[in-house]
Write a protein that holds these residues in place. Structure first.
Motif, short mmCIF file in Angstrom:
data_model
loop_
_atom_site.label_atom_id
_atom_site.label_comp_id
_atom_site.label_asym_id
_atom_site.label_seq_id
_atom_site.Cartn_x
_atom_site.Cartn_y
_atom_site.Cartn_z
N UNK A 1 -36.39 7.43 68.07
CA UNK A 1 -37.11 6.66 68.79
C UNK A 1 -36.26 5.64 69.57
N UNK A 2 -36.35 5.29 70.67
CA UNK A 2 -35.56 4.38 71.43
C UNK A 2 -36.06 2.87 70.92
N UNK A 3 -35.09 1.85 71.24
CA UNK A 3 -35.50 0.65 70.41
C UNK A 3 -36.55 -0.15 71.11
N UNK A 4 -36.63 0.20 72.59
CA UNK A 4 -37.93 -0.42 73.29
C UNK A 4 -39.27 0.20 72.66
N UNK A 5 -39.23 1.56 72.42
CA UNK A 5 -40.36 2.24 72.02
C UNK A 5 -40.89 1.50 70.46
N UNK A 6 -39.91 1.51 69.64
CA UNK A 6 -40.00 0.83 68.40
C UNK A 6 -40.49 -0.12 68.45
N UNK A 7 -39.84 -1.36 69.20
CA UNK A 7 -40.34 -2.52 69.35
C UNK A 7 -41.90 -2.71 69.78
N UNK A 8 -42.19 -1.94 70.82
CA UNK A 8 -43.64 -2.08 71.16
C UNK A 8 -44.65 -1.32 70.08
N UNK A 9 -44.36 -0.30 69.37
CA UNK A 9 -45.04 0.16 68.27
C UNK A 9 -45.11 -0.65 67.14
N UNK A 10 -44.32 -1.61 66.90
CA UNK A 10 -44.37 -2.58 65.79
C UNK A 10 -44.36 -3.73 66.13
#
Length: 105
Positions: A1-10
């Motif tokens: 998971x890329x950092x941007x996706x993880x940021x928006x998921x959490x």
């Protein structure tokens, strides 16, 4: 998971702090002794401190550009803003007179 996706998921885990708290959290800090006439110096500039801190060692927190300077209350941790010393006003403040005991003066 890329950092941007993880940021928006959490994103629910991220807590926003009030602007004022962010501003006071990243201040620089000095420890200084307050003179009898309620003055402290930072970089050879004199600042007026509330009377209750007279002749005490205090912690000062300030912004790097010295636009905002606070004295930290030892008991509560509360920040009290201080200002540049106005020498004319400071000279008019009534203070307790020092009484010398003994001797023939």
């Amino acid at each position: 998971m890329c950092p941007q996706d993880r940021f928006f998921n959490e994103s629910y885990l991220i807590k926003r702090l009030p602007e004022e708290l962010i501003e006071t959290t990243f201040l620089l800090e000095y420890e200084r002794r307050v003179s009898a006439d309620n003055v402290v110096m930072i970089d050879e500039i004199e600042y007026e401190v509330p009377y209750r801190y007279s002749k005490q060692k205090v912690t000062l927190r300030y912004s790097p550009d010295l636009s905002k300077i606070y004295v930290v209350d030892k008991h509560t941790g509360e920040l009290t803003a201080i200002k540049l010393l106005n020498k004319q006003e400071n000279s008019l403040i009534k203070r307790e007179k020092v009484k010398f005991t003994g001797g023939k003066y």
